[in-house]
Scaffold this motif. Sequence first.
Motif, mmCIF file in Angstrom:
data_model
loop_
_atom_site.group_PDB
_atom_site.id
_atom_site.type_symbol
_atom_site.label_atom_id
_atom_site.label_comp_id
_atom_site.label_asym_id
_atom_site.label_seq_id
_atom_site.Cartn_x
_atom_site.Cartn_y
_atom_site.Cartn_z
ATOM 1 N N ARG A 134 -18.760 -82.193 35.891
ATOM 2 C CA ARG A 134 -18.388 -82.374 37.198
ATOM 3 C C ARG A 134 -18.849 -81.368 38.363
ATOM 4 O O ARG A 134 -18.583 -81.294 38.992
ATOM 5 N N VAL A 135 -19.033 -80.119 37.695
ATOM 6 C CA VAL A 135 -19.204 -78.741 38.349
ATOM 7 C C VAL A 135 -20.601 -79.058 38.819
ATOM 8 O O VAL A 135 -21.274 -78.763 39.695
ATOM 9 N N ALA A 136 -21.811 -79.255 38.066
ATOM 10 C CA ALA A 136 -23.193 -80.352 38.439
ATOM 11 C C ALA A 136 -23.153 -80.819 39.627
ATOM 12 O O ALA A 136 -23.800 -80.434 39.781
ATOM 13 N N LYS A 137 -22.188 -82.012 39.338
ATOM 14 C CA LYS A 137 -21.794 -82.719 40.618
ATOM 15 C C LYS A 137 -21.947 -82.435 41.738
ATOM 16 O O LYS A 137 -22.088 -82.276 43.365
ATOM 17 N N ARG A 138 -20.845 -80.987 41.315
ATOM 18 C CA ARG A 138 -20.022 -79.700 42.692
ATOM 19 C C ARG A 138 -21.157 -79.302 43.683
ATOM 20 O O ARG A 138 -21.248 -78.766 44.681
ATOM 21 N N LEU A 139 -22.083 -79.120 42.337
ATOM 22 C CA LEU A 139 -22.999 -77.468 43.007
ATOM 23 C C LEU A 139 -24.465 -77.970 41.757
ATOM 24 O O LEU A 139 -24.790 -78.176 40.981
ATOM 25 N N GLN A 140 -24.979 -78.406 42.835
ATOM 26 C CA GLN A 140 -26.701 -79.225 43.264
ATOM 27 C C GLN A 140 -26.999 -77.736 41.501
ATOM 28 O O GLN A 140 -27.488 -76.523 42.713
#
Length: 176
Positions: free
Chosen positions: A21-27
Amino acid sequence: MSMTALPACPSFDAIEASIGRVAKRLQGAPVRDIVLVRLIKHLSARFSAHVGRMVRPSGLNEVSFRTMMMLFANAETGMHASQLSEAAGETRANMTRICDELSRKGLLRRRAGIADRRRVVLEITRKGAALIGRLLPKMWNELDLGMRALSAKEKLDLERLLKKLAAAIDAKEQTA
């Protein structure tokens, strides 16, 4: 990259989902690196908790057991509190508290150093060594049951890779 499916790890699923989920928010998040670091921490915590449960009936906790193991390993020479603190990964204040508790239980003793009588040397007592001697075979059996998931080659590969990672972190800290 191998297309081999990764084994299921239910105790890690929520952590891995959060990383996703973090990776989706911060490319640009280094997902695989984050997963590996968190997995190492997750396994370390699980192993520590397991050791804690195993030694609790003997009146120890995981940290006091690690402290006793360091003293057992250095039974011929003893250790200074600063060495023990560093080896056990604990603050000096916490190490003092742990050693006070182990001393009250008769598992370690303090003596003045030979070269410098102001420096206290901590030593495991016979009672402490006997306790470790009773605990270790049980712990080795439990460790064997858990580590059976890996072949001998996989264990060597994992050790090599973890030491390579540790060496890289050590080198980075040396230059910092």
